[in-house]
Structure formats: structure tokens, C-alpha cells
Design an enzyme around this catalytic site. Sequence first.
Site, mmCIF file in Angstrom:
data_model
loop_
_atom_site.group_PDB
_atom_site.id
_atom_site.type_symbol
_atom_site.label_atom_id
_atom_site.label_comp_id
_atom_site.label_asym_id
_atom_site.label_seq_id
_atom_site.Cartn_x
_atom_site.Cartn_y
_atom_site.Cartn_z
ATOM 1 N N ARG A 13 1.042 -1.018 -0.107
ATOM 2 C CA ARG A 13 0.105 -0.074 0.334
ATOM 3 C C ARG A 13 1.110 0.820 -0.227
ATOM 4 O O ARG A 13 2.454 0.914 0.504
ATOM 5 C CB ARG A 13 -1.296 0.096 1.251
ATOM 6 C CG ARG A 13 -2.223 -1.076 1.601
ATOM 7 C CD ARG A 13 -3.026 -0.539 2.623
ATOM 8 N NE ARG A 13 -3.486 0.402 2.351
ATOM 9 C CZ ARG A 13 -3.562 1.510 3.391
ATOM 10 N NH1 ARG A 13 -3.053 1.525 4.265
ATOM 11 N NH2 ARG A 13 -3.900 2.549 3.630
ATOM 12 N N LYS B 264 4.898 -7.992 11.591
ATOM 13 C CA LYS B 264 4.101 -7.750 9.697
ATOM 14 C C LYS B 264 4.075 -9.321 9.375
ATOM 15 O O LYS B 264 5.420 -10.266 9.593
ATOM 16 C CB LYS B 264 4.285 -6.322 9.230
ATOM 17 C CG LYS B 264 3.351 -7.153 7.928
ATOM 18 C CD LYS B 264 3.336 -5.680 7.454
ATOM 19 C CE LYS B 264 2.838 -5.387 5.925
ATOM 20 N NZ LYS B 264 2.444 -4.833 5.040
ATOM 21 N N ARG C 186 -0.589 4.210 12.640
ATOM 22 C CA ARG C 186 0.290 3.754 13.187
ATOM 23 C C ARG C 186 -0.097 3.679 15.392
ATOM 24 O O ARG C 186 -1.169 5.035 15.576
ATOM 25 C CB ARG C 186 1.341 3.861 13.623
ATOM 26 C CG ARG C 186 2.033 4.188 12.435
ATOM 27 C CD ARG C 186 2.711 3.079 12.095
ATOM 28 N NE ARG C 186 3.990 2.773 11.427
ATOM 29 C CZ ARG C 186 3.582 2.797 9.798
ATOM 30 N NH1 ARG C 186 2.034 2.233 10.290
ATOM 31 N NH2 ARG C 186 3.772 1.867 8.976
#
Length: 332
Positions: free
Chosen positions: A125, A190, A329
Site C-alpha cells: 500500500r 507483520k 500507527r
Amino acid sequence: MIRDEQSLSRLLARLADGDYHSGDELGECLGVSRAAVWKQLRKLDDLGLELESVRGKGYRLAGGLEMLDPQKLRSALSAETLSVVSALDILTTTDSTNSRALERAAEGRTGYVCLAEHQSAGRGRRGRTWVSPFGRNLYLSLGWSFEGGASQLEGLSLAVGVALCQVLERHGLTGLALKWPNDVLWRGKKLAGILLEMAGDPAGACHVVVGVGMNLAMPPEAAKQIEQPWVDLGSVCDQESCQWPERNALAASLIERLVSLLSHYHRTGFSHWRQEWQGRDAFSGRPVRLSSGTRVLEGIARGVDETGALRLDVNGELVRCHGGELSMRAVS
């Protein structure tokens, strides 16, 4: 170019077992002289593959590779899924599997599945690069047609995140969480990312490409390019003492689940997936910062609504934020 790729594929298939193979054997496999074998072997360096050579024994890829295999994938898919998959391509290397799927979307094809061993320009992204070393992770794109326009796609990236978690959980993983709007996390790091791209008429017949990148066994050298906390499936399985799923089996499970999701999404929408997403929300009740360019907004994350929009508590006022180019975040 096609002949070079076929030669590279044959070479990798022979070396995938992790055993030593002599130059004569590799030359016979490729139909070239022993001297020409070295030219082919040098291509492995460009792919980030570590080749070992021992005089008198030959060459090997330490640890071997589990190459993606179209026959294994197809045999693991149900007849129902195969009936709606228009084509299943496995590429040795490409710029981006999403690019290939968008090309097929422009031709009006639905149900197109593309996987690659390596991406030279994998996309995430907001223009980020998805680090895509050869043969160690999963890079998968699936194209699908929708007749009712882009409004039918609300919350789709979140639903895909739930589907990825479901597949991994069925393979024995625990502790997975979702970061709005498109990341799968494990203990805050992630593990997988999702990129949706659309082509066609936003108000009518349109095509969406669902791109998935999942870290399976990230090589340390490639990992140096990653600019955020990450984890791969191998590390997760080692720490959770669960069996590491075979790469082909995992890819087949993902295709099966995604086809099912996309086949029914025009009827169910995100509301069908909302509760499952909320149960895996990594930031529920936590202070977060949303940013897009110079615009910054801070508040407390309060889950998502029926369309997949993030609900952000800003000084007691509930603000709904849609994905687009927003980045989220945690605020420490």
C-alpha cells in the site's frame, strides 16, 4: 526470454531437493554444455539464492526449495473452486503478480489466479515495495469481477484479512491479529499484507485484484530491506511448536478460502465478516495516529463499522475513517 525462463525453471526444479548435482547432470537437464551451465547458475545470485559448490560433488541449494507446483495446487483445490478459476499461472519471476492479474482484468477475465516465486517490483500500500525474495514466501493475486460497482467492495480488504487468519489458524497458528485496514500481525509484527487494486467502471462492472504477500521463510539478507517490525511463518511455528505447513498446501488453502469469500461477497458484504474482524483487532481501545500526507489525526481506536471504516474516538466524538491512503500507527 521464454526459453531462458524455462531453462531457469528446469534448473531450479533439479536443485530444489537440496542435494549436490554435477555440472554434467545439470548440463544434460538443460540441454546445454557444461560450460554453459555456469551462465545459468549465475542467474541464481540475481535471485538471492545461495549456491554451494564442492569439487567432485557439484552444486546445491542448501536446505533446498519447495517450488510451487501447479499439479499439487490443482489437486488440493475442490471441484467447486476449480470450476470458477479461469486460469492458474505460476511464474518463475515477474514484476508483480497484481500487475499480471490487472492485465487479465482488462481482458474481462474473472477467477484468474497468479502466483510467482519471485517479484522484482512487488507492491504494498501507499507505493511501498513488498520485499519478494525467490521461493521463500507467498506472492498471490486473484482477480474477480463485480457487476454492482465499487460500493460492493466496501470492507473487502478487512474480510480478506479475516480469511487469511482463518487459513493460518486451521494450520495450527495462534496469536494472530489484524491491523486496520490490511495487515496480519503476530505479536505485533507483520506476517502478511493485502493490496486491493481495481479496474473498470467504479459505478458498474468492475474488477478487483486481491493481492496477498505472506512471509514464510524470509532470508536475512532480504529482510534488511524491510522498514517495519516483521515476522515469518517459520519463526512463528518454531516459537509455537506447530508444524510448518507445506508451501503448496498453504497456497491452495488460501486460494480456496479467497474464492469462497469473493464468490459470496456481493451478497454478504462486510457485515458477515465484521464480528470476526473485531475479535482479532490488534488496536481496539488503544490510542492511534492516522496520517495521510500532512494530515494527522489521533484518537482511540473503537473497532470498525458495517462498511469497514475505522471508528476513531477523538475527544469523545466518534469519527469514521475510510482506508484509502491512510496509515495507522500506535501512539506510545
